[in-house]
Design a protein around this motif. Structure first.
Motif, PDB file in Angstrom:
ATOM      1  N   GLN A 118       0.836  -1.200   0.000  1.00 43.45           N
ATOM      2  CA  GLN A 118       0.000   0.000   0.000  1.00 43.45           C
ATOM      3  C   GLN A 118       0.877   1.259   0.000  1.00 43.45           C
ATOM      4  O   GLN A 118       1.818   1.382   0.792  1.00 43.45           O
ATOM      5  CB  GLN A 118      -0.915   0.012   1.223  1.00 43.45           C
ATOM      6  CG  GLN A 118      -1.933  -1.109   1.245  1.00 43.45           C
ATOM      7  CD  GLN A 118      -2.935  -0.998   0.108  1.00 43.45           C
ATOM      8  OE1 GLN A 118      -3.418   0.091  -0.208  1.00 43.45           O
ATOM      9  NE2 GLN A 118      -3.242  -2.122  -0.513  1.00 43.45           N
ATOM     10  N   SER A 119       0.543   2.219  -0.865  1.00 48.03           N
ATOM     11  CA  SER A 119       1.345   3.434  -0.984  1.00 48.03           C
ATOM     12  C   SER A 119       1.205   4.340   0.237  1.00 48.03           C
ATOM     13  O   SER A 119       2.135   5.072   0.587  1.00 48.03           O
ATOM     14  CB  SER A 119       0.962   4.203  -2.250  1.00 48.03           C
ATOM     15  OG  SER A 119      -0.424   4.518  -2.248  1.00 48.03           O
ATOM     16  N   THR A 120       0.053   4.312   0.893  1.00 48.03           N
ATOM     17  CA  THR A 120      -0.172   5.115   2.101  1.00 48.03           C
ATOM     18  C   THR A 120       0.270   4.318   3.319  1.00 48.03           C
ATOM     19  O   THR A 120      -0.205   3.194   3.546  1.00 48.03           O
ATOM     20  CB  THR A 120      -1.658   5.493   2.241  1.00 48.03           C
ATOM     21  OG1 THR A 120      -2.054   6.226   1.079  1.00 48.03           O
ATOM     22  CG2 THR A 120      -1.892   6.334   3.490  1.00 48.03           C
ATOM     23  N   ASP A 123      -2.119   2.570   5.725  1.00 44.33           N
ATOM     24  CA  ASP A 123      -2.894   1.448   5.192  1.00 44.33           C
ATOM     25  C   ASP A 123      -2.119   0.127   5.253  1.00 44.33           C
ATOM     26  O   ASP A 123      -2.664  -0.927   4.920  1.00 44.33           O
ATOM     27  CB  ASP A 123      -3.296   1.718   3.741  1.00 44.33           C
ATOM     28  CG  ASP A 123      -4.359   2.790   3.623  1.00 44.33           C
ATOM     29  OD1 ASP A 123      -5.106   2.998   4.602  1.00 44.33           O
ATOM     30  OD2 ASP A 123      -4.450   3.429   2.554  1.00 44.33           O
TER      31      ASP A 123
END
Length: 212
Positions: A118-120, A123
């Motif tokens: 996940q890029s965030t 998350d």
């Protein structure tokens, strides 16, 4: 047993009692390697003692150069915590709740889901309690993007334990423990709110899940 007072729904048949004085634990001595970026763990727990950390699930390696470990525990204070530690010190992630869970009379359902793709950052590890995500966190050291966690590393030198870590044994009941490799699932894969008592979270049949 969770939900055994609710009629007409799915009921968990048994639980396991872990008595620390008996050095009780479950282990896999030679685990098979799996997806090291993504996974989920769900379990129901009823505490008998909170004088020591409750190490729920642990992969551990000890060597002359230090140890690496990934584990999920309930701390002495009562926080649920996700930790991934690499012996090199290059990566150390720790996510834990502000809320404390110290009710000895209750069964809790904890779901921890991780996905380092996940890029965030926020998350990459999510913690849910009785169907609801915990958003007030005391530690927010998330894994790095696309990090290979110590969960699901294979081989004889990396045993996996339930109920034990670092010479410490827990005092608790565990039921309906479900580990899924390769998918970061939400609580609805493991439980549901009762139709007649919508504040009560109860287990569901998990036999249809893909465990990886």
């Amino acid at each position: 047993i969770p939900a055994n007072t609710l009629t007409g729904g799915y009921e968990v048949a048994n639980s396991c009692r872990f008595n620390g004085a008996d050095s009780a634990r479950l282990s896999i001595a030679n685990p098979t390697a799996g997806n090291r970026k993504t996974g989920s763990l769900s379990f129901w727990i009823k505490f008998c003692d909170l004088n020591a950390n409750h190490n729920i699930f642990n992969t551990y390696n000890s060597s002359a150069s230090g140890y690496s470990s990934a584990f999920i525990q309930v701390t002495t204070a009562g926080r649920i915590e996700f930790v991934n530690y690499q012996a090199s010190g290059a990566n150390h992630s720790q996510v834990s709740t502000n809320r404390l869970f110290r009710d000895f009379s209750a069964w809790y359902n904890f779901v921890i889901a991780w996905d380092t793709t996940q890029s965030t950052a926020s998350d990459r590890v999510k913690i849910y309690v009785n169907g609801t995500q915990e958003t007030s966190l005391s530690n927010t050291d998330y894994p790095t993007l696309n990090e290979d966690l110590f969960f699901d590393i294979g081989g004889t030198s990396n045993p996996r334990y339930i109920g034990f870590a670092f010479s410490a044994y827990m005092d608790a009941y565990l039921a309906e423990m479900v580990y899924v490799n390769g998918s970061a699932l939400t609580p609805t894969s493991f439980g549901e709110f009762d139709e007649d008592s919508p504040t009560i979270w109860k287990p569901i049949d998990v036999s249809g899940l893909t465990f990886g």
